[in-house]
Design an enzyme around this catalytic site. Structure first.
Site, mmCIF file in Angstrom:
data_model
loop_
_atom_site.group_PDB
_atom_site.id
_atom_site.type_symbol
_atom_site.label_atom_id
_atom_site.label_comp_id
_atom_site.label_asym_id
_atom_site.label_seq_id
_atom_site.Cartn_x
_atom_site.Cartn_y
_atom_site.Cartn_z
ATOM 1 N N ARG A 43 0.851 -1.007 0.047
ATOM 2 C CA ARG A 43 -0.080 0.001 0.110
ATOM 3 C C ARG A 43 0.898 1.349 -0.193
ATOM 4 N NH1 ARG A 43 -3.141 2.659 4.378
ATOM 5 N NH2 ARG A 43 -4.965 3.608 3.483
ATOM 6 N N HIS A 89 0.210 4.427 -2.378
ATOM 7 C CA HIS A 89 0.049 5.970 -1.894
ATOM 8 C C HIS A 89 1.224 6.835 -2.141
ATOM 9 C CE1 HIS A 89 -3.421 5.012 0.797
ATOM 10 N NE2 HIS A 89 -3.598 4.504 -0.344
ATOM 11 N N ASN A 106 -3.730 8.636 4.706
ATOM 12 C CA ASN A 106 -3.091 7.932 5.401
ATOM 13 C C ASN A 106 -2.787 8.011 6.737
ATOM 14 O OD1 ASN A 106 -1.241 7.382 2.950
ATOM 15 N ND2 ASN A 106 -0.749 9.381 2.766
ATOM 16 N N HIS A 146 -6.384 -5.692 -2.955
ATOM 17 C CA HIS A 146 -7.147 -5.882 -1.584
ATOM 18 C C HIS A 146 -7.474 -7.316 -1.245
ATOM 19 C CE1 HIS A 146 -9.082 -1.536 -1.631
ATOM 20 N NE2 HIS A 146 -7.762 -1.683 -1.152
#
Length: 330
Positions: free
Chosen positions: A64, A68, A96, A195
């Site tokens: 992740r 990001h 975040n 996911h």
């Protein structure tokens, strides 16, 4: 699957299978550190393996971080900077705050690399390698990671708030935000497949259980038996940080159960389920991946290379940070 969409998917994958290593900002290639720091990939892999052995969830957390980072200013490790001086950390953004994690693992990798080959391996490349290694450790695909990114000397809190899709995103928002990064519909669905591992907080999907459209009613696209289970640990108020697996069938294994769950109306986040309920094109790709794990695995690897090439800093731009949390003193 429609013939036109199938042809589009195959062409997209073929094109990125050929190379996929030209970013908007320069040329990246897997052998970048072969002479300057040949042990770099091995060092990253070793530290990531220890971290994931300690906590299986860390694989998803490290994957992740790469997402990001890349979606804000390109893959430049801007996410890793702490607030200092004129820098306001992206760690404070809605996407975040209280959820991005794994920074200590990146610190550990960087420390080991600085001992082996000082000021050589960028924090941006560490994120890209750690994401790949985390995926492999969870049972997902291996891919050659194009390298040669350099580190940003700034961060963008506003960019982090603006560019990273929220868990309650509509399908049009998702398509638009991916398109702005040069990523197409296949990339959107394939990368959403990350996911298949990891967890999400109650606060990220609560509205689906109680007030999906502001009328005090739950999201009817969510299987109501599954919704009832979720409500036991995600009440109307409180329990914001209670964690739930994004893929409740195999939460630590990188496979296509994420897509099977969506087809069964058991996607946890709104941004998961809309891939199946709000767009015919994404629905067909979800169905394809739900039936064919190998195809999902292949497409995910290709899309990760493509995402990792979003606006890298190369050549003399940026720097190689000594400490991933702060820029080098000028």
């Amino acid at each position: 699957m429609g013939a036109t969409l199938k042809a589009f998917v195959i062409l997209s994958v073929m094109l990125w299978g050929i190379c996929g290593c030209f970013g908007h900002g320069g040329y990246l290639y897997p052998q970048f550190y072969d002479k300057s720091c040949p042990k770099a990939p091995e060092i990253v892999k070793s530290v990531v393996a220890k971290a994931v052995a300690r906590e299986a969830r860390m694989a998803a957390s490290l994957l992740r971080l790469h997402f990001h980072d890349c979606f804000v200013k390109g893959c430049d490790a801007s996410l890793l900077l702490d607030s200092s001086g004129s820098i306001i950390s992206e760690k404070r953004s809605n996407a975040n705050r209280n959820s991005a994690r794994g920074f200590e693992v990146i610190d550990e990798i960087k420390s080991a690399l600085e001992k082996e080959c000082p000021l050589t391996v960028s924090c941006a490349d560490i994120l890209a390698l750690a994401a790949r290694d985390s995926t492999v450790l969870a049972g997902g695909p291996h891919w050659e990671v194009p390298l040669g990114r350099r580190d940003s000397r700034g961060a963008s809190l506003s960019g982090s708030n603006r560019n990273i899709p929220a868990p309650n995103s509509t399908i049009q928002t998702l398509i638009t935000k991916f398109k702005l990064q040069g990523l197409d519909t296949v990339d959107l669905v394939a990368l959403s497949g990350s996911h298949t591992i990891g967890q999400s907080r109650c606060t990220s999907f609560r509205q689906r259980l109680y007030n999906q459209t502001g009328n005090g009613r739950p999201d009817l696209t969510l299987d109501q038996g599954y919704a009832a289970q979720l409500r036991t640990r995600c009440p109307r108020s409180g329990g914001d940080s209670n964690l739930f697996p994004l893929d409740f069938v195999s939460p630590t294994v990188f496979d296509n159960w994420y897509f099977k769950n969506i087809v069964a109306s058991k996607g946890l986040l709104n941004s998961d389920q809309v891939l199946f309920t709000r767009s015919e094109k994404t629905m067909e790709i979800v169905e394809l991946y739900a039936k064919n794990n190998q195809l999902f695995i292949q497409h995910f690897a290709n899309s990760m290379v493509k995402m990792g090439n979003i606006s890298p800093l190369t050549g003399s731009r940026g720097e190689v940070r000594k400490n991933c949390r702060r820029i080098n003193s000028s």
